[in-house]
Design a protein around this motif. Structure first.
Motif, PDB file in Angstrom:
ATOM      1  N   GLN A 176       0.879  -1.120   0.022  1.00  0.00           N
ATOM      2  CA  GLN A 176      -0.089   0.023  -0.126  1.00  0.00           C
ATOM      3  C   GLN A 176       0.967   1.323  -0.009  1.00  0.00           C
ATOM      4  OE1 GLN A 176      -3.469   0.106  -0.247  1.00  0.00           O
ATOM      5  NE2 GLN A 176      -2.871  -2.048  -1.045  1.00  0.00           N
ATOM      6  N   CYS A 177       0.604   2.048  -1.006  1.00  0.00           N
ATOM      7  CA  CYS A 177       1.785   3.284  -1.202  1.00  0.00           C
ATOM      8  C   CYS A 177       0.897   4.358  -0.972  1.00  0.00           C
ATOM      9  CB  CYS A 177       2.134   2.896  -2.886  1.00  0.00           C
ATOM     10  SG  CYS A 177       3.243   4.115  -3.282  1.00  0.00           S
ATOM     11  N   LYS A 178       1.431   5.512  -0.737  1.00  0.00           N
ATOM     12  CA  LYS A 178       0.926   6.843  -0.484  1.00  0.00           C
ATOM     13  C   LYS A 178       1.922   7.857  -0.798  1.00  0.00           C
ATOM     14  CE  LYS A 178       0.084   6.488   4.179  1.00  0.00           C
ATOM     15  NZ  LYS A 178      -0.783   6.536   5.378  1.00  0.00           N
ATOM     16  N   ARG A 220      -6.135  10.692  -4.775  1.00  0.00           N
ATOM     17  CA  ARG A 220      -6.940  11.266  -3.602  1.00  0.00           C
ATOM     18  C   ARG A 220      -7.228  12.663  -3.770  1.00  0.00           C
ATOM     19  NH1 ARG A 220      -8.157   6.804  -3.731  1.00  0.00           N
ATOM     20  NH2 ARG A 220      -7.164   5.236  -2.631  1.00  0.00           N
ATOM     21  N   SER A 241      -2.919   7.391  -3.224  1.00  0.00           N
ATOM     22  CA  SER A 241      -2.746   6.366  -2.171  1.00  0.00           C
ATOM     23  C   SER A 241      -3.610   5.162  -2.602  1.00  0.00           C
ATOM     24  CB  SER A 241      -3.590   7.004  -0.917  1.00  0.00           C
ATOM     25  OG  SER A 241      -3.612   5.838   0.192  1.00  0.00           O
TER      26      SER A 241
END
Length: 136
Positions: free
Chosen positions: A57-59, A85, A103
């Protein structure tokens, strides 16, 4: 084990002279040796591109500057709406700055990032908001 305390490995690289000169000047100004400076830059680059290495999970924040094709950018944002986002467009002096907060799946973020980098005459910078991928 931290990257700064790990075993060292020597290898040769070739870079343009003007880059070597800038590294030398920065190294002198920061009172740091070239190896440390280059290691730090590589670590930062690997962290910034971690979304290409391992699914997670990347943001982060994508900053797009330069001569941006706005309709292409908007189409890419729509195509990747599942990871976008927030989007903001602003002007500083005569420069357009587009800030995109992402995200989600690192695979989708990597896809979006790659599509953005294909835009001509633009500079794209990804800044991770967390370092989910650690450099060993």
């Amino acid at each position: 084990m931290s990257a700064h305390n790990s075993r060292k490995r020597r290898f040769g690289i070739s870079i343009p002279e003007y880059i070597a000169e800038q590294i030398d000047a920065l190294s002198k100004r920061l009172k740091a040796n070239r190896s440390s400076l280059i290691s730090e830059a590589i670590i930062e680059y690997l962290q910034d591109r971690g979304h290409y290495l391992t699914p997670h999970q990347c943001k982060g924040i994508l900053i797009v500057t330069g001569e941006v094709d706005t309709s292409l950018l908007m189409n890419l944002i729509k195509e990747c709406h599942d990871v976008v986002r927030n989007y903001s467009h602003m002007h500083v002096d005569n420069d357009c700055i587009n800030v995109i907060v992402v995200s989600g799946s690192s695979t989708r973020v990597a896809y979006f990032h790659k599509k953005l980098t294909s835009m001509k005459k633009c500079s794209i910078r990804f800044i991770p908001l967390c370092h989910c991928i650690g450099v060993q």
